[in-house]
Design a protein around this motif. Structure first.
Motif, PDB file in Angstrom:
ATOM      1  N   PHE A  54      69.807  10.808  -9.942  1.00  0.00           N
ATOM      2  CA  PHE A  54      69.020   9.996 -10.870  1.00  0.00           C
ATOM      3  C   PHE A  54      67.633   9.765 -10.290  1.00  0.00           C
ATOM      4  N   ASP A  55      66.683   9.527 -11.167  1.00  0.00           N
ATOM      5  CA  ASP A  55      65.305   9.317 -10.732  1.00  0.00           C
ATOM      6  C   ASP A  55      65.091   7.870 -10.321  1.00  0.00           C
ATOM      7  N   HIS A  56      64.431   7.672  -9.212  1.00  0.00           N
ATOM      8  CA  HIS A  56      64.105   6.314  -8.774  1.00  0.00           C
ATOM      9  C   HIS A  56      63.149   6.446  -7.611  1.00  0.00           C
ATOM     10  N   ASP A  57      62.344   5.430  -7.369  1.00  0.00           N
ATOM     11  CA  ASP A  57      61.556   5.456  -6.143  1.00  0.00           C
ATOM     12  C   ASP A  57      61.214   4.054  -5.658  1.00  0.00           C
TER      13      ASP A  57
ATOM     14  N   ALA B  70      53.194   7.843  -6.473  1.00  0.00           N
ATOM     15  CA  ALA B  70      53.071   7.619  -5.027  1.00  0.00           C
ATOM     16  C   ALA B  70      53.021   6.111  -4.749  1.00  0.00           C
ATOM     17  N   HIS B  71      53.455   5.717  -3.558  1.00  0.00           N
ATOM     18  CA  HIS B  71      53.703   4.296  -3.344  1.00  0.00           C
ATOM     19  C   HIS B  71      52.434   3.437  -3.243  1.00  0.00           C
ATOM     20  N   SER B  72      51.263   4.042  -3.213  1.00  0.00           N
ATOM     21  CA  SER B  72      50.036   3.241  -3.318  1.00  0.00           C
ATOM     22  C   SER B  72      50.115   2.381  -4.574  1.00  0.00           C
ATOM     23  N   MET B 239      61.940   4.184  -2.097  1.00  0.00           N
ATOM     24  CA  MET B 239      63.088   4.856  -1.498  1.00  0.00           C
ATOM     25  C   MET B 239      62.716   6.219  -0.917  1.00  0.00           C
ATOM     26  N   GLY B 240      61.737   6.863  -1.514  1.00  0.00           N
ATOM     27  CA  GLY B 240      61.400   8.210  -1.064  1.00  0.00           C
ATOM     28  C   GLY B 240      60.390   8.270   0.067  1.00  0.00           C
ATOM     29  N   CYS B 241      59.739   7.151   0.374  1.00  0.00           N
ATOM     30  CA  CYS B 241      58.740   7.166   1.445  1.00  0.00           C
ATOM     31  C   CYS B 241      59.408   7.680   2.712  1.00  0.00           C
ATOM     32  N   ASN B 242      58.705   8.526   3.442  1.00  0.00           N
ATOM     33  CA  ASN B 242      59.340   9.068   4.649  1.00  0.00           C
ATOM     34  C   ASN B 242      58.308   9.504   5.676  1.00  0.00           C
ATOM     35  N   GLY B 243      58.787   9.786   6.868  1.00  0.00           N
ATOM     36  CA  GLY B 243      57.876  10.179   7.941  1.00  0.00           C
ATOM     37  C   GLY B 243      58.004  11.645   8.290  1.00  0.00           C
ATOM     38  N   SER B 244      58.665  12.406   7.417  1.00  0.00           N
ATOM     39  CA  SER B 244      59.002  13.778   7.803  1.00  0.00           C
ATOM     40  C   SER B 244      57.793  14.686   7.999  1.00  0.00           C
TER      41      SER B 244
END
Lengths: 248, 636, 222
Positions: A54-57, B70-72, B239-244
């Motif tokens: 599912f989409d989420h962020d 994007a998280h900005s 949730m998707g923010c990452n340091g990869s």
């Protein structure tokens, strides 16, 4: 809480897909809806099956990434609330919850509840901007803009691009999304120069993407997490008609 | 020896001097040069759009389905700029001084001055793009005040400033995409950096929809991939923010600077259960009218409104009478943790403190409070089901912003030539603590006004290089590394999901490398993380295959966090002082305040990768204070 | 802009223009028919004279052709729009409660329109066709005696019931259609948008109540 789920499962874009039932015991009413889905996925993982995509962020209602149909309503039963801000306390114990992706020809399903909303990007690419290059800007205060005008522009600019307006529309129309950008830029003196060209190109693109007509049912405004007014659609129509009449 | 390449000369002339003497690329040559931009937040979108406008061939990558997410987008409060529209004595120098002091004198003078210097331009640019900043009735731009400064220099668009600035940059980027100047690759995740003959020459990405691994070559690579605060699992980040991306660049030779400097935000919602996935941020502005307290008695059972006034401990007002509830973020967060750890925390999990508006409502009336914070109170009620007009909010500290990141010089270039890092992904301007409303500023300035000049200076020497050949052995090797790792992750077939390891790591870091740190704790944390990493490679379970697979994405990111977390502990362990967000319990004054050690630690720690399970190598970049004298930060 | 396919907004504009034109026709039509409420003798004479006047006037003739064209265009565009909209939706929801956030009649304009269209066919066959092509006796003034026909038709109760039901359908259609047309044409100012909504309500109810009252009145009181 105990929750009975019916979730749309679809392997890939080419797959037919179907509704699948799951049972979740021990749901905490303070969980957000997406955390409930996390819990389901944890359960699926333990069983060795593929979790639900599912989409989420951001999970705070601003990125616009999340969004599913919950019991037949875009973003669930509450008005003006994104899926991530919906909490399980809204549901009853032992309630059956249907979860389906937002549907529209312009939003193809990629996998389970994940959909492709790049159509919105292409609508913006067609003219949803003020054509100013980095470095060209004049001093900010050289363009005074009245407070009511700027607030009205903000109201339109607040759109998070989640697509709930399309999902809830019986015609899958993107009029609210497109008009919010047209209206935001039309309300500002900076955007006025390109206004005519912008509206025609954006409406053109919106049509090309396969969205339907606006029937003014106003369902989009009711479900919009940012409460964007349908009057922006009227403004888009006004700008469009003006552009059609005045175009050279 | 690390050379930051700060131009000589007086502070206010450095940037002008640089711009006047930097190399240029003639417009006809720009179309021969490829640039890759990874990340499409404020920094990534702005640099990609700016380079596209100038005529370079740009490819823009982001893991989200569109750059607008994007998280900005989540930044609420505002963006600082020294326009001095309020006529209250603001200037470039004051802004520079506030920022460097706010960072506890652990940033470069040259960089910080440039940040302040370019800030005014950003407001002009954003307004021209149509960003609806708040205005006064006369039609001119309005400002609000923000923590840690005495002037009003914060521009805002209601509580959604980040969203509006990001949309401005996003629209500029979309315009270039529409014009064909920038190629957009959404839902693509960078999994490796390709270095050819010591220069960054491309990246390996995974198409997250199809699972395909792709090679992309360029004359320069920009990483604008944001912060890695999500390493704590519970954080204010998406949730998707990452340091990869930065971590994999680090493993290819780019140094990481001060990775342990993480800002812990004092006003987020407390955790309510094990299932919790993130901690929602409540704007700091609430502290203007809210009073923070905990009960004076441990194990208080009464509801907050039933606790009488004399049995409440307004600990910020008690400890910091001058700034009270408006103390800077690091101080407010630490004070909250101190009370919670001492057993005075409130709520079912005893993990929060009260933020009480009853006095403000009594003094100013509910309407006025509603007008100021109505949207925040609504959001609070949505999340918690509690009406904060009637009872206090519960808040707790939460991981928020990475001051640390890839080490960059004055040109924002990392230790790998041709690899640039912008925005939160680099370490540059905030020192050991970031002031409110400076993150949007730094991300935008890096992308709009700094990198376009400094990258040209680098690219000018690349005109003769010719197209980058992605059949080069280095590309093949990097792709093989990526493929091997993905195969490996899928093949472990254990019984624990990536989230389990992420949560466990987050807990270790919160406890031992969070608001307070100690030698003992950090040493233990390094051992625990090493052990957790071993477990990870034995018990991880990734269901599904190579195509759309969130678990596979998470597993790759957690694998990186398990290495990055260890480096954070090394970084915190070797810095035997307390400064800004970094608080070592061994180094505090008798009344519990941070004790900085300028004698021995006035430097930036830049870490070089030594290999898995090997002690990373520390390089020091000494900080020179020619124009200001470091003082003790006091908010008493 | 060169050759372009017609845009969704243009199609909606045609719907709005034709719809509003038909709205204005309804006003004239109702005003004329109100003569049926006159005392029997007077109504008989005057209504037939009025009908004769309309059928002989060249201006009215032109307008009537515009009227026919409007009806056809309104229907044709409605069909095109509905088909396009259906195509835009893709797979249907298994569980669909979207209706909870909008008014039922705003979602069912096609259905209401179909009812009105069927009514129109019946209505035209009953009066317009017979008046134009059928055999009608002449009244004292030598005008075709439409009045007697009207009274005869409305003497059937089931017929009156159908008329009233159709007028209710028309009322809902207008309720949404009138304000929707104004929005399509671009009335975005909140104040005027609100005025139009209120006016639309008054208009729709007024028109339809008026039309529905005629067969009822004729049936019971003549």
């Amino acid at each position: 809480m105990r929750i009975r789920l019916k979730v749309w499962r679809q392997e890939s874009g080419d797959d037919a897909g179907k509704m699948v039932s799951y049972l979740l015991e021990n749901v905490n009413p303070d969980m957000s809806f997406l955390e409930m889905l996390d819990t389901l996925n944890e359960q699926l993982l333990q069983e060795g099956s593929r979790p639900v995509e599912f989409d989420h962020d951001c999970r705070e209602g601003i990125c616009g990434q999340c969004g599913v149909m919950i019991n037949g309503r875009a973003h669930g039963p509450l008005l003006h609330t994104t899926t991530c801000q919906l909490h399980m306390r809204v549901f009853k114990d032992n309630e059956e919850i249907f979860i389906e992706p937002f549907r529209a020809i312009a939003f193809p399903v990629k996998c389970d509840l994940k959909i492709d909303r790049t159509a919105f990007d292409r609508v913006i690419q067609s003219g949803g901007f003020i054509a100013v290059n980095t470095g060209q800007a004049p001093e900010a205060n050289s363009i005074p803009i009245g407070s009511p005008e700027i607030e009205a522009a903000f109201d339109a600019a607040a759109c998070i691009g989640c697509g709930a307006c399309v999902a809830v529309c019986k015609n899958s129309s993107a009029a609210l999304f497109t008009s919010a950008k047209i209206s935001h830029l039309a309300l500002l003196p900076q955007g006025a120069i390109e206004a005519q060209d912008r509206v025609i190109r954006m409406v053109d693109q919106m049509d090309k993407e396969g969205f339907g007509h606006c029937s003014n049912t106003e369902a989009c405004e009711a479900e919009c997490p940012q409460e964007i007014s349908v009057l922006h659609i009227a403004r888009m129509n006004w700008e469009y008609n003006k552009a059609q009449v005045l175009k050279k | 020896m690390l050379d930051a390449k700060i131009p000589d000369g007086p502070l206010e002339e450095k940037w002008n001097h640089y711009k006047a003497h930097a190399k240029l690329v003639n417009p006809a040559n720009r179309k021969k040069l490829d640039v890759i931009v990874v990340g499409a937040g404020l920094a990534g979108s702005s640099i990609a759009a700016s380079l596209g406008e100038m005529g370079y061939r740009v490819k823009s990558f982001c893991f989200q389905d569109t750059p607008r997410r994007a998280h900005s987008v989540a930044a609420q409060g505002g963006v600082n700029a020294c326009k001095n529209y309020k006529n209250d004595g603001d200037s470039v120098y004051r802004m520079f001084y506030d920022t460097i002091k706010g960072g506890d004198f652990r940033a470069r003078e040259g960089n910080v001055y440039r940040l302040a210097e370019c800030s005014a331009n950003l407001i002009d640019q954003a307004v021209a793009q149509g960003v609806p900043f708040g205005r006064e009735y006369g039609g001119y731009l309005n400002n609000r005040s923000f923590g840690g400064v005495q002037v009003s220099r914060t521009f805002y668009a209601r509580g959604q400033t980040g969203q509006q600035l990001l949309l401005g940059a996003y629209q500029a980027l979309m315009r270039q995409v529409g014009a064909g100047a920038v190629q957009l690759f959404a839902r693509h995740e960078m999994l490796d950096l390709v270095v050819v003959d010591g220069k960054a020459r491309g990246i390996i990405v995974r198409n997250m929809d199809t699972g395909e691994i792709e090679r992309h070559g360029a004359h320069a690579v920009v990483l604008a991939t944001g912060g890695f605060g999500k390493i704590y699992y519970l954080s204010t980040l998406a949730m998707g923010c990452n340091g990869s991306a930065i971590w994999r660049a680090h493993k290819r030779g780019a140094y990481m600077a001060s990775p342990s400097w993480t800002q812990i935000h004092p006003t987020s919602l407390p955790q309510s259960g094990e299932y919790q996935s993130k901690l929602t941020l409540m704007s700091e502005s609430l502290r203007n009218d809210g009073r923070i307290w905990v009960p004076k008695h441990k194990g208080e059972q009464r509801l907050p409104n039933q606790v009488p006034e004399e049995e409440r401990d307004y600990y910020l007002e008690r400890r910091y009478p001058a700034f009270g509830n408006l103390s800077p973020r690091d101080i407010a967060s630490r004070a909250a943790k101190e009370r919670i750890d001492a057993g005075y925390g409130v709520g079912p999990l005893k993990n929060g403190v009260y933020l009480d508006f009853s006095k403000a409502i009594k003094d100013q009336g509910e309407d006025k409070i509603r007008k100021k914070y109505g949207n925040l109170f609504r959001m609070y009620e949505k999340m918690t089901g509690v009406n904060a007009y009637q009872e206090p909010m519960r808040i707790s500290p939460s991981a928020h912003f990475s001051m640390g990141g890839l080490w960059v010089d004055y040109e924002l270039m990392t230790t790998i030539p041709g690899l640039f890092a912008l925005g939160e992904a680099n370490f540059a301007d905030h020192g050991a603590n970031r002031l409110g409303a400076n993150s949007l500023l730094q991300a935008s300035i890096d992308g709009y006004f700094i990198a376009p000049y400094t990258m040209a200076n680098y690219l000018a020497d690349e005109i003769k290089t010719g197209p980058i050949d992605i059949r080069h052995a280095a590309f093949a090797a990097a792709e093989e590394t990526v493929q091997t790792q993905l195969r490996h992750l899928l093949a472990i077939q254990g019984n624990l999901g990536a989230d389990y390891f992420h949560k466990t790591l987050g807990k270790i870091l919160y406890d031992k490398c969070g608001l307070t740190r100690s030698r003992e704790g950090l040493e233990a944390a390094i051992k625990e993380i090493t052990a957790l990493r071993e477990q990870f490679y034995q018990h991880l379970y990734v269901p599904g295959g190579y195509a759309i697979n969130s678990e596979l994405e998470k597993a790759g990111r957690v694998a990186d966090y398990l290495e990055l977390g260890e480096l954070m502990c090394y970084d915190a362990l070797t810095r035997n002082e307390s400064c800004g967000a970094h608080f070592r319990v061994e180094y505090q004054t008798p009344d519990g305040e941070a004790m900085r050690n300028d004698q021995d630690f006035s430097f930036i720690s830049a870490w070089e990768w030594a290999g898995v399970n090997k002690t990373p190598q520390l390089h020091k970049e000494p900080l020179h204070f020619e124009f200001v004298t470091p003082t003790v930060r006091s908010y008493k | 802009m060169g050759q372009r396919k017609q845009q969704t907004l243009s199609r909606k504009n045609w719907m709005a223009f034709t719809g509003l034109f038909l709205c204005s026709f309804l006003v004239i039509h109702l005003l004329g028919n109100l003569q049926l409420f006159l005392p029997d003798e007077k109504a008989h004479q005057q209504f037939n004279a009025y009908s004769h006047l309309l059928s002989g006037n060249i201006l009215i003739k032109i307008i009537s052709y515009v009227l026919y064209a409007s009806i056809v265009a309104h229907v044709v565009y409605a069909v095109i729009i509905t088909v396009t909209n259906k195509r835009a939706g893709g797979i249907k929801y298994h569980y669909d409660r979207r209706g909870a956030v909008s008014k039922w009649y705003s979602r069912n304009m096609g259905l209401l329109g179909t009812v009105i269209f069927i009514f129109l066919v019946i209505h035209l066959r009953d009066f317009w066709y017979i008046y134009k092509f059928g055999q009608l006796p002449l009244d004292a003034q030598g005008n075709k005696d439409l009045y007697t026909l009207v009274v005869a038709v409305y003497s059937e109760l089931w017929y009156v019931v159908i008329y009233v039901i159709c007028m209710i359908a028309l009322c809902y259609h207008l309720l949404h259609g009138f304000f929707s047309a104004a929005r399509t044409l671009g009335v975005y100012h909140p104040r005027y948008a609100q005025w139009i909504r209120v006016f639309g309500w008054a208009y729709s109810i007024g028109i339809c109540a008026g039309f529905a009252a005629i067969p009822v009145y004729v049936h019971f009181l003549k």
